[in-house]
Design a protein around this motif. Structure first.
Motif, PDB file in Angstrom:
ATOM      1  N   UNK A   2       0.840  -1.211   0.000  1.00 25.96           N
ATOM      2  CA  UNK A   2       0.000   0.000   0.000  1.00 25.96           C
ATOM      3  C   UNK A   2       0.863   1.245   0.000  1.00 25.96           C
ATOM      4  N   UNK A   3       1.987   1.190   0.734  1.00 19.30           N
ATOM      5  CA  UNK A   3       2.898   2.339   0.759  1.00 19.30           C
ATOM      6  C   UNK A   3       3.442   2.619  -0.639  1.00 19.30           C
ATOM      7  N   UNK A   4       3.869   1.579  -1.310  1.00 18.50           N
ATOM      8  CA  UNK A   4       4.380   1.761  -2.676  1.00 18.50           C
ATOM      9  C   UNK A   4       3.301   2.299  -3.600  1.00 18.50           C
ATOM     10  N   UNK A   5       2.084   1.787  -3.429  1.00 16.67           N
ATOM     11  CA  UNK A   5       0.984   2.256  -4.275  1.00 16.67           C
ATOM     12  C   UNK A   5       0.687   3.721  -4.015  1.00 16.67           C
ATOM     13  N   UNK A   6       0.789   4.130  -2.726  1.00 16.63           N
ATOM     14  CA  UNK A   6       0.542   5.540  -2.383  1.00 16.63           C
ATOM     15  C   UNK A   6       1.556   6.440  -3.079  1.00 16.63           C
ATOM     16  N   UNK A   7       2.829   6.032  -3.083  1.00 17.24           N
ATOM     17  CA  UNK A   7       3.878   6.840  -3.733  1.00 17.24           C
ATOM     18  C   UNK A   7       3.600   6.984  -5.233  1.00 17.24           C
ATOM     19  N   UNK A   8       3.255   5.843  -5.839  1.00 16.09           N
ATOM     20  CA  UNK A   8       2.984   5.875  -7.282  1.00 16.09           C
ATOM     21  C   UNK A   8       1.787   6.763  -7.591  1.00 16.09           C
ATOM     22  N   UNK A   9       0.705   6.611  -6.858  1.00 15.57           N
ATOM     23  CA  UNK A   9      -0.496   7.394  -7.088  1.00 15.57           C
ATOM     24  C   UNK A   9      -0.257   8.882  -6.821  1.00 15.57           C
ATOM     25  N   UNK A  10       0.543   9.137  -5.766  1.00 18.78           N
ATOM     26  CA  UNK A  10       0.842  10.539  -5.448  1.00 18.78           C
ATOM     27  C   UNK A  10       1.616  11.190  -6.586  1.00 18.78           C
ATOM     28  N   UNK A  11       2.578  10.453  -7.144  1.00 18.42           N
ATOM     29  CA  UNK A  11       3.353  11.001  -8.257  1.00 18.42           C
ATOM     30  C   UNK A  11       2.466  11.257  -9.471  1.00 18.42           C
ATOM     31  N   UNK A  12       1.550  10.310  -9.733  1.00 17.36           N
ATOM     32  CA  UNK A  12       0.631  10.509 -10.855  1.00 17.36           C
ATOM     33  C   UNK A  12      -0.250  11.731 -10.651  1.00 17.36           C
ATOM     34  N   UNK A  13      -0.720  11.907  -9.425  1.00 17.75           N
ATOM     35  CA  UNK A  13      -1.598  13.060  -9.141  1.00 17.75           C
ATOM     36  C   UNK A  13      -0.858  14.372  -9.327  1.00 17.75           C
ATOM     37  N   UNK A  14       0.386  14.407  -8.870  1.00 21.00           N
ATOM     38  CA  UNK A  14       1.183  15.642  -9.022  1.00 21.00           C
ATOM     39  C   UNK A  14       1.419  15.933 -10.490  1.00 21.00           C
ATOM     40  N   UNK A  15       1.745  14.917 -11.256  1.00 17.46           N
ATOM     41  CA  UNK A  15       1.979  15.115 -12.691  1.00 17.46           C
ATOM     42  C   UNK A  15       0.721  15.615 -13.389  1.00 17.46           C
ATOM     43  N   UNK A  16      -0.452  15.082 -12.976  1.00 21.95           N
ATOM     44  CA  UNK A  16      -1.706  15.511 -13.598  1.00 21.95           C
ATOM     45  C   UNK A  16      -1.992  16.980 -13.290  1.00 21.95           C
ATOM     46  N   UNK A  17      -1.725  17.384 -12.057  1.00 25.21           N
ATOM     47  CA  UNK A  17      -1.957  18.795 -11.681  1.00 25.21           C
ATOM     48  C   UNK A  17      -1.044  19.727 -12.477  1.00 25.21           C
ATOM     49  N   UNK A  18       0.200  19.315 -12.620  1.00 24.08           N
ATOM     50  CA  UNK A  18       1.153  20.154 -13.362  1.00 24.08           C
ATOM     51  C   UNK A  18       0.767  20.291 -14.821  1.00 24.08           C
ATOM     52  N   UNK A  19       0.152  19.246 -15.379  1.00 21.39           N
ATOM     53  CA  UNK A  19      -0.285  19.323 -16.768  1.00 21.39           C
ATOM     54  C   UNK A  19      -1.433  20.311 -16.917  1.00 21.39           C
ATOM     55  N   UNK A  20      -2.321  20.361 -15.953  1.00 23.24           N
ATOM     56  CA  UNK A  20      -3.456  21.274 -16.044  1.00 23.24           C
ATOM     57  C   UNK A  20      -3.044  22.709 -15.707  1.00 23.24           C
ATOM     58  N   UNK A  21      -2.078  22.833 -14.821  1.00 19.23           N
ATOM     59  CA  UNK A  21      -1.681  24.175 -14.367  1.00 19.23           C
ATOM     60  C   UNK A  21      -0.158  24.308 -14.461  1.00 19.23           C
ATOM     61  N   UNK A  22       0.297  24.646 -15.666  1.00 15.95           N
ATOM     62  CA  UNK A  22       1.761  24.725 -15.899  1.00 15.95           C
ATOM     63  C   UNK A  22       2.469  25.722 -14.984  1.00 15.95           C
ATOM     64  N   UNK A  23       1.723  26.774 -14.585  1.00 17.76           N
ATOM     65  CA  UNK A  23       2.384  27.801 -13.772  1.00 17.76           C
ATOM     66  C   UNK A  23       2.855  27.257 -12.429  1.00 17.76           C
ATOM     67  N   UNK A  24       2.282  26.125 -12.032  1.00 17.10           N
ATOM     68  CA  UNK A  24       2.705  25.552 -10.755  1.00 17.10           C
ATOM     69  C   UNK A  24       4.085  24.889 -10.836  1.00 17.10           C
ATOM     70  N   UNK A  25       4.527  24.738 -12.081  1.00 16.65           N
ATOM     71  CA  UNK A  25       5.842  24.120 -12.219  1.00 16.65           C
ATOM     72  C   UNK A  25       6.925  24.967 -11.592  1.00 16.65           C
ATOM     73  N   UNK A  26       6.720  26.314 -11.711  1.00 18.30           N
ATOM     74  CA  UNK A  26       7.698  27.219 -11.096  1.00 18.30           C
ATOM     75  C   UNK A  26       7.674  27.051  -9.576  1.00 18.30           C
TER      76      UNK A  26
END
Length: 319
Positions: A230-254
């Motif tokens: 479950x810990x490994x799955x949480x890390x993977x899902x968290x990374x996916x969620x962050x990547x999805x947010x950055x795609x929708x809101x590029x300004x957050x990359x800064x």
């Protein structure tokens, strides 16, 4: 001449003295030998019953009774036709010709002539089985109050004077003692069977406890493995969620570039903490499992030893 007569008389006296000494020695040896060989012997009948037989015809009934009693035995009593058949067969086998032997029967010094009640010396009860010779018991001169066997070729019973008649005797083990021993053997068997049943039940219980502990350990291991996964799955899902947010809101990359490392460090620390807690929990579970198994096995071993000691103690009580 006188000297010769004196010498002859002295020689005769000396010879008589020597003969007397020799005869005395011979008689002494004969008495010792007689006493040495005149020992009652144990014999076993075909039905398994054991009898102590004294063949010497030198005991009245009371003396015969005493001889048996001082050996913790009783004068023999025949209670049934089956016992009598085996008993008579034994006498025929051991005696070349019938020899009178005292039995454990008396008539309480009844003065009646002819039929009268005889009683068992071992129980005091009237006889339930008899094997009298034809015309017996006679009670001649009203002085025959004790029974014997072997005075005839048929090995049937007769009565005789308790104090004047000199016969051999036959002893057997005290019936109350024999019955008690048989009862003790039965109780011993029952106790042993009970102990074996308890031991078998305990062994089954021990296996059940071991299976429960093993299943519990397997379940705990599975929980820890599920937690790590479950810990490994949480890390993977968290990374996916962050990547999805950055795609929708590029300004957050800064922003992510500015605080991303700190954010990831916090997240990793949290995950590491979860991992540490999981590992410690798993180790604690393992230690607890090992300790529990050891305690259960120790308690089981102690119980098994106590059960074995109890079995031995019970056996010793009946020996």
């Amino acid at each position: 001449m006188r000297f010769r007569k004196y010498c002859s008389a002295w020689k005769a006296t000396k010879m008589n003295t020597s003969m007397r000494q020799l005869l005395r020695s011979f008689l002494l040896i004969a008495i010792i030998w007689h006493n040495a060989v005149a020992v009652p012997e144990w014999h076993t009948a075909s039905d398994g019953k054991e009898y102590l037989v004294e063949k010497e015809l030198k005991y009245n009934w009371l003396q015969a009774y005493d001889e048996c009693a001082r050996r913790d035995l009783n004068l023999v009593v025949i209670e049934s036709e089956e016992k009598n058949v085996a008993f008579t067969a034994l006498l025929r086998e051991k005696f070349a010709k019938p020899s009178p032997l005292w039995l454990g029967y008396h008539d309480e010094f009844n003065l009646a002539k002819g039929p009268r009640h005889f009683f068992s010396i071992s129980t005091g009860q009237p006889l339930t089985f008899t094997n009298w010779f034809k015309g017996e018991p006679k009670n001649i001169k009203k002085k025959e109050h004790c029974a014997y066997v072997g005075g005839n070729s048929e090995y049937k019973w007769a009565d005789a004077s308790c104090d004047n008649s000199k016969y051999g005797y036959i002893c057997e083990k005290d019936k109350s003692s024999t019955n008690c021993q048989d009862d003790m053997k039965d109780i011993r068997k029952e106790v042993k069977a009970l102990n074996e049943a308890v031991s078998a039940e305990f062994a089954n219980h021990r296996r059940d406890v071991t299976d429960i502990l093993e299943n519990n350990n397997n379940e705990n291991n599975q929980i820890v493995e599920d937690l790590v996964a479950a810990k490994k799955a949480i890390i993977v899902e968290s990374q996916k969620s962050i990547d999805a947010v950055l795609l929708r809101k590029p300004y957050l990359q800064a922003v992510l570039a500015d605080v991303g490392d700190e954010f990831l460090a916090i997240l990793n620390n949290a995950l590491d903490g979860m991992s540490t807690v999981s590992t410690e929990a798993w180790q604690s579970i393992q230690v607890n499992h090992v300790r529990t198994v050891a305690e259960v096995n120790s308690a089981s071993d102690n119980f098994a030893q106590d059960l074995e000691s109890n079995t031995v103690a019970v056996d010793n009580l009946f020996d």
